[in-house]
Design a protein around this motif. Sequence first.
Motif, PDB file in Angstrom:
ATOM      1  N   HIS A 105     -72.567  20.570 -35.394  1.00  0.00           N
ATOM      2  CA  HIS A 105     -71.339  19.949 -34.918  1.00  0.00           C
ATOM      3  C   HIS A 105     -71.073  18.710 -35.778  1.00  0.00           C
ATOM      4  O   HIS A 105     -71.963  17.875 -35.958  1.00  0.00           O
ATOM      5  CB  HIS A 105     -71.465  19.533 -33.448  1.00  0.00           C
ATOM      6  N   LEU A 106     -69.876  18.584 -36.303  1.00  0.00           N
ATOM      7  CA  LEU A 106     -69.553  17.446 -37.157  1.00  0.00           C
ATOM      8  C   LEU A 106     -68.939  16.303 -36.346  1.00  0.00           C
ATOM      9  O   LEU A 106     -69.638  15.400 -35.923  1.00  0.00           O
ATOM     10  CB  LEU A 106     -68.619  17.884 -38.291  1.00  0.00           C
ATOM     11  N   LYS A 107     -67.664  16.369 -36.081  1.00  0.00           N
ATOM     12  CA  LYS A 107     -67.025  15.325 -35.285  1.00  0.00           C
ATOM     13  C   LYS A 107     -65.659  15.820 -34.822  1.00  0.00           C
ATOM     14  O   LYS A 107     -65.134  16.815 -35.340  1.00  0.00           O
ATOM     15  CB  LYS A 107     -66.881  14.041 -36.099  1.00  0.00           C
ATOM     16  N   PRO A 108     -65.042  15.120 -33.859  1.00  0.00           N
ATOM     17  CA  PRO A 108     -63.691  15.510 -33.440  1.00  0.00           C
ATOM     18  C   PRO A 108     -62.699  15.341 -34.589  1.00  0.00           C
ATOM     19  O   PRO A 108     -62.814  14.409 -35.395  1.00  0.00           O
ATOM     20  CB  PRO A 108     -63.375  14.536 -32.297  1.00  0.00           C
ATOM     21  N   VAL A 109     -61.761  16.240 -34.666  1.00  0.00           N
ATOM     22  CA  VAL A 109     -60.685  16.146 -35.654  1.00  0.00           C
ATOM     23  C   VAL A 109     -59.356  16.260 -34.923  1.00  0.00           C
ATOM     24  O   VAL A 109     -59.259  16.921 -33.879  1.00  0.00           O
ATOM     25  CB  VAL A 109     -60.787  17.258 -36.726  1.00  0.00           C
ATOM     26  N   SER A 110     -58.348  15.602 -35.448  1.00  0.00           N
ATOM     27  CA  SER A 110     -57.045  15.613 -34.783  1.00  0.00           C
ATOM     28  C   SER A 110     -55.930  15.646 -35.803  1.00  0.00           C
ATOM     29  O   SER A 110     -56.121  15.340 -36.983  1.00  0.00           O
ATOM     30  CB  SER A 110     -56.893  14.386 -33.880  1.00  0.00           C
ATOM     31  N   ALA A 111     -54.752  15.996 -35.335  1.00  0.00           N
ATOM     32  CA  ALA A 111     -53.544  15.989 -36.158  1.00  0.00           C
ATOM     33  C   ALA A 111     -52.396  15.567 -35.267  1.00  0.00           C
ATOM     34  O   ALA A 111     -52.308  15.972 -34.102  1.00  0.00           O
ATOM     35  CB  ALA A 111     -53.282  17.365 -36.759  1.00  0.00           C
ATOM     36  N   HIS A 112     -51.548  14.717 -35.782  1.00  0.00           N
ATOM     37  CA  HIS A 112     -50.415  14.205 -35.010  1.00  0.00           C
ATOM     38  C   HIS A 112     -49.125  14.437 -35.789  1.00  0.00           C
ATOM     39  O   HIS A 112     -49.046  14.126 -36.976  1.00  0.00           O
ATOM     40  CB  HIS A 112     -50.584  12.716 -34.728  1.00  0.00           C
ATOM     41  N   ILE A 113     -48.141  14.965 -35.120  1.00  0.00           N
ATOM     42  CA  ILE A 113     -46.838  15.203 -35.745  1.00  0.00           C
ATOM     43  C   ILE A 113     -45.764  14.575 -34.865  1.00  0.00           C
ATOM     44  O   ILE A 113     -45.704  14.832 -33.656  1.00  0.00           O
ATOM     45  CB  ILE A 113     -46.558  16.708 -35.908  1.00  0.00           C
ATOM     46  N   VAL A 114     -44.948  13.748 -35.458  1.00  0.00           N
ATOM     47  CA  VAL A 114     -43.845  13.116 -34.739  1.00  0.00           C
ATOM     48  C   VAL A 114     -42.548  13.658 -35.310  1.00  0.00           C
ATOM     49  O   VAL A 114     -42.329  13.624 -36.524  1.00  0.00           O
ATOM     50  CB  VAL A 114     -43.892  11.578 -34.878  1.00  0.00           C
ATOM     51  N   ALA A 115     -41.695  14.163 -34.446  1.00  0.00           N
ATOM     52  CA  ALA A 115     -40.428  14.752 -34.881  1.00  0.00           C
ATOM     53  C   ALA A 115     -39.298  14.186 -34.048  1.00  0.00           C
ATOM     54  O   ALA A 115     -39.411  14.049 -32.828  1.00  0.00           O
ATOM     55  CB  ALA A 115     -40.467  16.273 -34.743  1.00  0.00           C
ATOM     56  N   GLY A 116     -38.202  13.838 -34.725  1.00  0.00           N
ATOM     57  CA  GLY A 116     -37.032  13.346 -34.015  1.00  0.00           C
ATOM     58  C   GLY A 116     -36.355  14.456 -33.251  1.00  0.00           C
ATOM     59  O   GLY A 116     -36.463  15.626 -33.603  1.00  0.00           O
ATOM     60  N   THR A 117     -35.632  14.095 -32.232  1.00  0.00           N
ATOM     61  CA  THR A 117     -34.954  15.117 -31.431  1.00  0.00           C
ATOM     62  C   THR A 117     -33.873  15.835 -32.232  1.00  0.00           C
ATOM     63  O   THR A 117     -33.433  16.909 -31.854  1.00  0.00           O
ATOM     64  CB  THR A 117     -34.310  14.483 -30.182  1.00  0.00           C
ATOM     65  N   ASN A 118     -33.436  15.230 -33.346  1.00  0.00           N
ATOM     66  CA  ASN A 118     -32.444  15.910 -34.180  1.00  0.00           C
ATOM     67  C   ASN A 118     -33.018  17.165 -34.829  1.00  0.00           C
ATOM     68  O   ASN A 118     -32.293  17.982 -35.372  1.00  0.00           O
ATOM     69  CB  ASN A 118     -31.908  14.972 -35.258  1.00  0.00           C
TER      70      ASN A 118
END
Length: 365
Positions: free
Chosen positions: A23-36
């Motif tokens: 087991h290495l470590k937690p990984v994450s990804a975040h995407i922010v998108a406008g309502t347009n």
Amino acid sequence: MANPKDILVITTSSAEGLKIKKHLKPVSAHIVAGTNLFSDFLGGLTDVFGGRSSSYQKQLSSLYNEAIERIKHNTHEIGGNCVIGLSIDMDEISGKGKSMFMLTAIGTAVIIESDEKSNSQSNTNEKFENVGVERINNLRQRKNIIKRAENRELDYDDETWSFITSNQVQEIFTFLLKRFSHTIESFQSMPDSYNIFNKNFISYIDSLEENKKTSLLYDTIEIETNQQVALYLSKVIKELNLFDYEKNMSLLKNTDFKKQKIGIRISTYDKSFYNKKDIENLNQTKVFIHSTFKERGEVTTKKQLLSSKEKDVWNCECGNKSNEIGQYCGTCNNDIFGFKQTEMKPNEIVKYIEQKIELINEYIK
């Protein structure tokens, strides 16, 4: 594992036949998108049927796929080959009359025992016992776009860019460059058009598989006769951290000095991550540049005015003679090595690479 695309992603903490070595470590990804992003859906609702909107569903699917690709990349960067326990949440952020969607993907990066026999990656040639109408319609639209691009009839509107990006339509890559070559050449006089194209093109290239986008960019630079287009593609390589040692060495060894200059420029670009092999490759690049990019002008002497003494000067390959040592040619504005004042010189590139090697060595065991 050589390709982030091959990383296995599952939502459970284990699976039948899955052997976790570490087991290495937690990984994450975040995407922010406008309502347009969902403007077509919110503006018209013309495709709503039975309480559903196909355009809204496609945009959501695109965001989810992008999140998964990013989490694969982050896992690959730390040496993992699998993500377990994947969960994806979407929240709305609002304030001052504006709102945005934030999609968060999180999982645990692990190393699993590889099984060469079980490569379940799908491809466009895969055959099925049954096929859904959505897949058929998607293929029909893909073929139609490719045909229209070949005939120079394709309208590159937002819908087209969205489709070729989300469906990785690499077949129209060369047609894209031909269609927008003038936009690339006129980036200073047409900044708005250029910025719109550049944003869409970067997203399109980034959606392709790692090996395909690298081959497309480097191989096209090798054969592209339009220098502005070739330079633009090198900027895309920089933007997406797609430095590739083998491909770039091919440019550095090209018989065309303009291609070599693009190669020396790319030598300063980054990869997404580095390992011991990269240190070796960077050292070889440094040595090659140092030994290859020698003086292209001829050093000679001339008598000084009103004096019998002679001084060193250099004759440029463009034909202009008697340039002062250390100065640029008055005709072509190149120095004795063939570089303009605004371009990084070979000795500067070597120093930059040496610094990068030192920085990498601080982290690599």
